[in-house]
Design a protein around this motif. Structure first.
Motif, PDB file in Angstrom:
ATOM      1  N   UNK A  74       6.163  -4.290  -5.587  1.00 36.21           N
ATOM      2  CA  UNK A  74       5.949  -5.490  -6.384  1.00 36.21           C
ATOM      3  C   UNK A  74       5.602  -6.673  -5.495  1.00 36.21           C
ATOM      4  N   UNK A  75       4.628  -7.474  -5.887  1.00 35.16           N
ATOM      5  CA  UNK A  75       4.250  -8.616  -5.082  1.00 35.16           C
ATOM      6  C   UNK A  75       5.341  -9.674  -5.119  1.00 35.16           C
ATOM      7  N   UNK A  76       5.503 -10.345  -4.020  1.00 29.52           N
ATOM      8  CA  UNK A  76       6.500 -11.413  -3.959  1.00 29.52           C
ATOM      9  C   UNK A  76       6.007 -12.606  -4.761  1.00 29.52           C
ATOM     10  N   UNK A  79      -1.061  -5.788  -9.054  1.00 31.16           N
ATOM     11  CA  UNK A  79      -0.837  -4.354  -8.843  1.00 31.16           C
ATOM     12  C   UNK A  79      -2.070  -3.546  -9.239  1.00 31.16           C
ATOM     13  N   UNK A  80      -2.709  -3.928 -10.343  1.00 27.27           N
ATOM     14  CA  UNK A  80      -3.918  -3.210 -10.761  1.00 27.27           C
ATOM     15  C   UNK A  80      -5.032  -3.361  -9.730  1.00 27.27           C
ATOM     16  N   UNK A 105       1.140   5.855  -5.602  1.00 29.25           N
ATOM     17  CA  UNK A 105       2.072   6.422  -6.579  1.00 29.25           C
ATOM     18  C   UNK A 105       3.108   5.377  -7.002  1.00 29.25           C
ATOM     19  N   UNK A 106       3.642   4.632  -6.029  1.00 33.07           N
ATOM     20  CA  UNK A 106       4.621   3.588  -6.337  1.00 33.07           C
ATOM     21  C   UNK A 106       4.016   2.491  -7.209  1.00 33.07           C
ATOM     22  N   UNK A 107       2.769   2.137  -6.928  1.00 31.88           N
ATOM     23  CA  UNK A 107       2.085   1.105  -7.721  1.00 31.88           C
ATOM     24  C   UNK A 107       1.917   1.581  -9.157  1.00 31.88           C
ATOM     25  N   UNK A 108       1.505   2.837  -9.337  1.00 40.63           N
ATOM     26  CA  UNK A 108       1.347   3.365 -10.698  1.00 40.63           C
ATOM     27  C   UNK A 108       2.672   3.301 -11.451  1.00 40.63           C
ATOM     28  N   UNK A 109       3.751   3.651 -10.776  1.00 45.14           N
ATOM     29  CA  UNK A 109       5.070   3.611 -11.405  1.00 45.14           C
ATOM     30  C   UNK A 109       5.446   2.170 -11.761  1.00 45.14           C
ATOM     31  N   UNK A 110       5.187   1.240 -10.854  1.00 44.12           N
ATOM     32  CA  UNK A 110       5.514  -0.166 -11.098  1.00 44.12           C
ATOM     33  C   UNK A 110       4.698  -0.734 -12.259  1.00 44.12           C
ATOM     34  N   UNK A 158       9.988  -5.344 -11.391  1.00 47.08           N
ATOM     35  CA  UNK A 158       9.724  -3.903 -11.376  1.00 47.08           C
ATOM     36  C   UNK A 158      10.786  -3.262 -10.508  1.00 47.08           C
ATOM     37  N   UNK A 159      11.938  -3.007 -11.071  1.00 42.70           N
ATOM     38  CA  UNK A 159      13.055  -2.524 -10.286  1.00 42.70           C
ATOM     39  C   UNK A 159      12.700  -1.238  -9.566  1.00 42.70           C
ATOM     40  N   UNK A 160      13.270  -1.084  -8.381  1.00 37.44           N
ATOM     41  CA  UNK A 160      13.112   0.080  -7.536  1.00 37.44           C
ATOM     42  C   UNK A 160      11.710   0.249  -6.997  1.00 37.44           C
ATOM     43  N   UNK A 161      10.862  -0.706  -7.192  1.00 42.96           N
ATOM     44  CA  UNK A 161       9.505  -0.560  -6.730  1.00 42.96           C
ATOM     45  C   UNK A 161       9.293  -1.362  -5.464  1.00 42.96           C
TER      46      UNK A 161
END
Length: 181
Positions: A93-95, A119-120, A162-167, A87-90
């Motif tokens: 994202x979990x490692x 993420x969900x 917001x970042x999670x929704x985008x990812x 998930x670029x730029x996020x």
């Protein structure tokens, strides 16, 4: 103002992020100065004098979203070789677990499904927490949340949500799944 910036295509990923940060700082400074002068945040029409900053910020943000820092190669100043990211730029994202097989014979979908699930889950937890904050705020102040100052105590969690929704949307696009978030 500083010297003109290089064209977006010629700038390193870090330079793009730095320019975006600078523009965001200028936008926030305008809002804070307006708040100091007038005791309230500016409405849309009162932001017209800085429209060019918003346009530059949005163009830069879109350009960054199209860039994938995971495929940059060494050679450009400020560029580093990195492993591809799902998930670029996020920043959310979990490692990948240390014992995960890093793509050996894997099309990436297994990791994507795991990322989506994680993420969900985090999104649901944040959603619950933020709604509880809004209910408590409403009960205490007898009004709904309406400004950044109202959410300041949980601003980081709103940003993360917001970042999670985008990812999630980006992972779903890559996996070919519908983007219902």
């Amino acid at each position: 103002a500083a010297s003109p910036s290089p064209p977006l295509g010629d700038a390193s990923y870090q330079d793009l992020l730095s320019r975006k940060r600078d523009l965001k700082t200028q936008l926030k400074a305008y809002d804070l100065d307006f708040m100091r002068l007038h005791g309230r945040m500016p409405c849309k029409s009162e932001k017209e004098p800085i429209r060019h900053l918003y346009e530059a910020y949005n163009a830069l943000k879109s350009h960054i979203a199209r860039c994938d820092p995971g495929v940059r190669t060494a050679g450009g100043e400020g560029a580093r070789v990195r492993a591809p990211r799902s998930a670029s730029l996020s920043p959310v994202e979990p490692a990948a677990p240390a014992n995960a097989e890093a793509g050996a014979g894997n099309d990436g979908r297994g990791r994507t499904e795991g990322d989506l699930a994680a993420l969900r889950q985090e999104k649901a937890e944040l959603h619950h927490h933020l709604r509880a904050y809004e209910r408590d705020f409403s009960r205490e102040h007898r009004r709904q949340v309406s400004s950044f100052n109202d959410i300041r105590p949980v601003a980081g969690q709103y940003r993360r949500y917001k970042d999670i929704k985008r990812a999630i949307a980006q992972l779903q696009r890559r996996a070919g799944a519908p983007a219902a978030t």
